[in-house]
Scaffold this motif. Structure first.
Motif: not given
Length: 449
Positions: A226-233, A299-305, A329-337, A431-435
């Protein structure tokens, strides 16, 4: 509109001199360009329609000057004015790449800048005209940025040498101006390339089918029920260090992360297959788009930065909120600090007599009130009355201990106003985050989440 009216309109426009029609188009394009020049690279959906309108105007202008080049030159059109149009179009393409991360826009910017360089649109008369010399310097700096992002190092070194020589020549010619800001630009790019040279003989940071496994061949990880397939957007990239290595507003840390988040075309690292233009400097639809020729559609599209240079806390949070709002809805946000951590020796509790460990306090705080990704919240306490009420001094001590665990995104003299704490990101964990935290204080964020 009747056929007679259309005929009258066409005859009226044909009576207007070509030069007058051209300068009317130039004025229209300049006004539209000035409105979008300083618009942010985030809030992409809000400005997409307007950008396409500006592209349309500059396409008309470029086509018009191609078709009427001889008449316009006879009317006084200068070569640098043609170069100015090409430079504006290249800036539009680069800006659209920064908003969408589509590599085709970056390649188009490269094609226009390369045409300006090979035709030397700004070179003629630059030694006599201070304004024209500045135009050429700005063009070289912008082209350098595009080549850096494209990882075209041979062209980068060629442009750096030209920039050095032009700055030295301008200093000799225009002795009343010291060109101090351009000397700093040269120092920046030289320092940047020197710091990044250690990676030149190592595999590229960008994805490459020559060196990397195709995504379809990677081991499959079963998605939870019951989880969506997530993509780095989307991605937010930002750093703040004292005297950090940078070129313009691109720091070395954010540059390397940007490269890691790009899918390399399957060809030989953007080898040009035909971006040469035809007669009269034609850069129209007849040219080949080499990025599309060699790109792998599987290949998948580049994530917007969103690359943020030394943002204030409020600006960072505003960008983060906007991107989370636009995230699919299926997006993951990457945060780089990347930043220095706040000093721990300031961790003290005045009046409370306690000096508990910073990490323990943070864990305790988040265990007491957890926010889940579905928007609901649970608390380990059934009501505020069930938990013991700490004294004012304990509250103060906890706050001081808590606030020292963060990232310093500003001058230390302003205290916590310029710090990013783990709690600042908590509202966005719905929201799905990758920190990724690159700091000596990273363990504080790890313990919090």
């Amino acid at each position: 509109m009747s056929q007679q009216q259309m005929h009258n309109n066409n005859s009226n426009s044909s009576n207007i001199p070509v030069s007058e029609r051209y300068w009317t188009l130039v004025d229209k394009a300049d006004k539209k360009f000035s409105k979008i020049r300083d618009l942010p690279y985030y809030e992409r959906n809000r400005y997409d329609t307007y950008f396409y309108k500006v592209f349309k105007v500059y396409t008309q202008l470029w086509k018009f000057q191609q078709e009427n080049r001889q008449k316009l030159v006879e009317a006084g059109l200068k070569r640098w004015e043609i170069g100015e149009i090409a430079s504006r179009i290249a800036q539009l393409y680069y800006g659209q790449y920064m908003r969408t991360s589509e590599s085709s826009y970056l390649s188009e910017a490269y094609i226009f800048y390369e045409a300006i360089l090979t035709r030397e649109y700004f070179k003629e008369g630059s030694c006599q005209d201070h304004n024209l010399a500045n135009k050429q310097l700005r063009f070289l700096a912008r082209f350098l940025m595009v080549c850096l992002v494209l990882n075209r190092r041979e062209m980068v070194h060629q442009l750096v040498n030209q920039l050095k020589m032009l700055v030295d020549e301008c200093k000799r010619t225009f002795q009343e101006t010291d060109f101090k800001e351009w000397k700093l630009v040269v120092q920046e790019i030289v320092r940047f390339l020197k710091a990044d040279s250690a990676f030149m003989n190592v595999r590229p940071l960008r994805y490459s089918l020559v060196l990397d496994t195709h995504p379809d061949v990677l081991p499959h990880v079963a998605a939870p029920v019951a989880r969506k397939n997530l993509r780095l957007r989307d991605a937010i990239l930002s750093s703040y260090h004292h005297n950090e290595v940078k070129f313009s507003e691109l720091t070395l840390d954010t540059f390397r992360m940007l490269q890691c988040l790009e899918w390399e075309p399957s060809g030989s690292f953007y080898q040009s297959t035909g971006g040469r233009s035809g007669q009269n400097g034609a850069l129209g639809s007849s040219r080949l788009n080499h990025s599309q020729d060699i790109a792998d559609p599987t290949l998948p599209p580049n994530p917007r930065k969103a690359v943020l240079y030394r943002p204030s806390l409020t600006h960072f949070l505003a960008v983060l909120a906007t991107i989370c709002e636009e995230l699919s809805p299926d997006g993951v946000l990457l945060i780089y600090l990347s930043a220095s951590g706040t000093t721990r020796h300031s961790l003290s509790s005045s009046g409370s007599g306690t000096s508990s460990n910073m990490t323990e306090n943070i864990i305790k705080d988040f265990q007491s009130h957890t926010i889940h990704s579905d928007g609901t919240s649970t608390s380990s306490f059934s009501s505020p009355s069930d938990s013991p009420k700490p004294s004012a001094s304990q509250n103060k001590g906890d706050c001081i201990s808590y606030n020292t665990g963060g990232l310093q995104f500003g001058n230390r003299g302003s205290g916590g106003l310029n710090c990013i704490y783990p709690s600042d990101l908590i509202p966005f964990t719905r929201r799905p985050l990758f920190i990724i935290i690159e700091s000596e204080a990273s363990e504080v964020f790890k313990a919090s989440y």
